[in-house]
Design a protein around this motif. Structure first.
Motif, PDB file in Angstrom:
ATOM      1  N   TRP A  29     -52.722  27.575  22.935  1.00 47.25           N
ATOM      2  CA  TRP A  29     -52.922  28.954  23.560  1.00 47.25           C
ATOM      3  C   TRP A  29     -55.067  28.638  24.208  1.00 47.25           C
ATOM      4  O   TRP A  29     -55.385  28.292  24.048  1.00 47.25           O
ATOM      5  N   VAL A  30     -54.731  29.286  25.946  1.00 45.89           N
ATOM      6  CA  VAL A  30     -56.024  29.173  26.499  1.00 45.89           C
ATOM      7  C   VAL A  30     -56.115  30.504  27.334  1.00 45.89           C
ATOM      8  O   VAL A  30     -55.512  30.922  27.782  1.00 45.89           O
ATOM      9  N   ARG A  31     -57.026  31.380  27.049  1.00 42.79           N
ATOM     10  CA  ARG A  31     -57.737  31.851  27.931  1.00 42.79           C
ATOM     11  C   ARG A  31     -58.173  32.010  28.860  1.00 42.79           C
ATOM     12  O   ARG A  31     -59.507  31.049  28.742  1.00 42.79           O
ATOM     13  N   ALA A  32     -58.267  32.122  30.164  1.00 43.46           N
ATOM     14  CA  ALA A  32     -58.780  32.022  31.624  1.00 43.46           C
ATOM     15  C   ALA A  32     -58.559  32.559  32.364  1.00 43.46           C
ATOM     16  O   ALA A  32     -58.248  33.975  32.479  1.00 43.46           O
ATOM     17  N   GLU A  33     -59.751  32.604  33.873  1.00 45.10           N
ATOM     18  CA  GLU A  33     -58.947  32.923  34.906  1.00 45.10           C
ATOM     19  C   GLU A  33     -58.522  31.702  36.100  1.00 45.10           C
ATOM     20  O   GLU A  33     -58.600  31.044  35.516  1.00 45.10           O
ATOM     21  N   ILE A  34     -57.537  33.372  36.156  1.00 43.52           N
ATOM     22  CA  ILE A  34     -56.756  32.553  37.601  1.00 43.52           C
ATOM     23  C   ILE A  34     -57.213  32.602  38.508  1.00 43.52           C
ATOM     24  O   ILE A  34     -58.223  33.350  39.141  1.00 43.52           O
TER      25      ILE A  34
END
Length: 451
Positions: A29-34
């Motif tokens: 799982w990765v939390r990021a901005e597109i």
């Protein structure tokens, strides 16, 4: 340099293999901005995941993104799940996204999945522990908000379908930070009371945040530990919560939960009436059959002439007794015959009789052997006499009877020539009735003439 060189492709393949076989880089799982978002005409999505320190090239193929309920945009915060691998033509690593959630709702979704896996591993969802619902419950506990459509739907449906059941409402908070504690306490209170046969917990529809109280672990634990069967009726049919998995039965809506818990009294009345009518028809039919049978018996010979029937039966009894006696005598005779037969057979195989028979056979065999030996000896004596006669014809003794003699030298060897002895030598002449010891005075050579 004698070492074997690797091509750029070989190096890329080795790196790809290392990444593909690393468990730490699979299903992460990765939390990021597109950023740099682009959707290809074939449906594939290409974009960059970034944070304040790094960037990660990413792709989400059409087969994975077709179930998205939103359209990703540049600058959107997301939670994504996928695998790290290498795109071989460019030799660069990238993130292959399998699942995407907007950040915020994604936190709840991730927490939901983690708790679900934890409880499933602990056995909370096993079908073997789920309890059956009573067919006709008398007391029902309803754990929900006292205000709202859910409680009205449940109570209205229960009273319409089965007004004989006693319904007790345990009012609770169904959303907010204190809702999970309120629900879990009410479930335990209803179960500890020991007067309820089934329990309904639930609420009306709402967003994931609004339904979240039914996804808390303390609610799931209270439902799991309840000895009273629990029906979960949270939200609409498309809404799924942890309590749905933990409960003994899941209902798609609160109204459906009430329908599952109690029978329809109108259907029960119709069923009872149909059974009552069937029972009446059956009883009438049996009574008619019994009446017809009674009439047949009243008109029968036994009822009209019971004395004659008794006399006939006594006569039949006498005949049967005589037949039984004959059968017993015949059976006894047959048994005696069989015993006699077995006795004779046993006598024939008695050891004493067998020994006597064997002795007779041995004596007869001995006589046959003596006769055979005598005949054989006679034949052999005759053959021996014939052979002796033949040997006599060839014996030197027979020649001696005709005047011949045998001469031996000092070495006891037969003299066949004058060369076998010498003048002055001792010789022995063997005659028919004795022998002569002589000395050779002279040797005379005679010339042998032809016949």
């Amino acid at each position: 340099m004698n070492g074997q060189f690797l091509s750029v492709y070989d190096v890329t393949v080795k790196i790809k293999k290392l990444l593909d076989t690393s468990a730490a880089l699979q299903n992460v799982w990765v939390r990021a901005e597109i950023s740099n978002f682009k959707k290809h005409s074939r449906g594939h999505m290409y974009f960059t995941l970034k944070d304040d320190r790094s960037r990660l090239q990413s792709v989400m193929f059409a087969g994975s993104n077709k179930s998205l309920r939103f359209t990703p945009e540049n600058g959107m915060g997301v939670l994504v799940r996928g695998d790290i691998s290498v795109y071989e033509p460019f030799g660069q690593y990238q993130f292959y996204v399998k699942e995407m959630q907007p950040d915020g709702i994604g936190d709840l979704y991730l927490a939901f999945e983690q708790l679900k896996k934890k409880l499933e591993a602990a056995g909370y969802f096993e079908e073997s522990r789920k309890k059956p619902l009573p067919r006709i419950p008398e007391r029902i506990a309803v754990v929900t908000s006292p205000t709202g459509a859910a409680v009205r739907d449940i109570v209205t449906t229960l009273r319409r379908r089965y007004p004989l059941a006693k319904v007790t409402l345990l009012p609770v908070l169904v959303q907010g930070p204190h809702a999970s504690g309120s629900i879990s306490r009410a479930v335990r209170q209803a179960d500890e009371a020991g007067i309820f046969e089934v329990m309904i917990i639930g609420r009306g529809g709402g967003s994931l945040e609004e339904l979240w109280a039914f996804n808390e672990e303390e609610v799931a634990k209270a439902v799991f530990e309840s000895q009273t069967p629990v029906v979960s009726a949270v939200g609409h049919e498309t809404d799924v919560t942890i309590s749905d998995f933990t409960a003994d039965l899941r209902a798609p809506t609160p109204t459906a939960a009430a329908e599952m818990v109690v029978p329809d009294i109108q259907e029960m009345r119709a069923f009872t009436a149909e059974r009552h009518a069937r029972l009446q028809r059956t009883m009438i039919q049996h009574m008619k059959q019994a009446g017809d049978q009674l009439k047949r018996l009243e008109n029968s010979y036994a009822f009209k002439y019971p004395k004659k029937l008794l006399e006939e039966k006594e006569q039949q009894l006498d005949m049967m007794q005589e037949r039984l006696k004959r059968s017993l005598r015949q059976a006894s005779q047959e048994q005696q015959q069989r015993l006699q037969s077995w006795h004779e057979r046993l006598k024939n195989v008695h050891p004493e009789k067998q020994a006597a028979s064997q002795r007779e056979k041995a004596e007869q065999l001995e006589k046959n052997l003596v006769r055979t030996m005598e005949l054989l000896m006679k034949n052999k004596n005759q053959q021996l006499s014939m052979q002796v006669s033949k040997l006599d014809l060839l014996s030197p003794l027979q020649l001696m009877k005709k005047g011949y003699s045998l001469v031996y030298n000092e070495e006891k060897s037969l003299i066949k020539s004058i060369e076998d002895t010498y003048e002055g030598g001792a010789v022995t002449i063997r005659l028919q009735d004795g022998s002569l010891d002589c000395t050779v005075k002279k040797q005379v050579q005679e010339e042998r003439k032809g016949l």
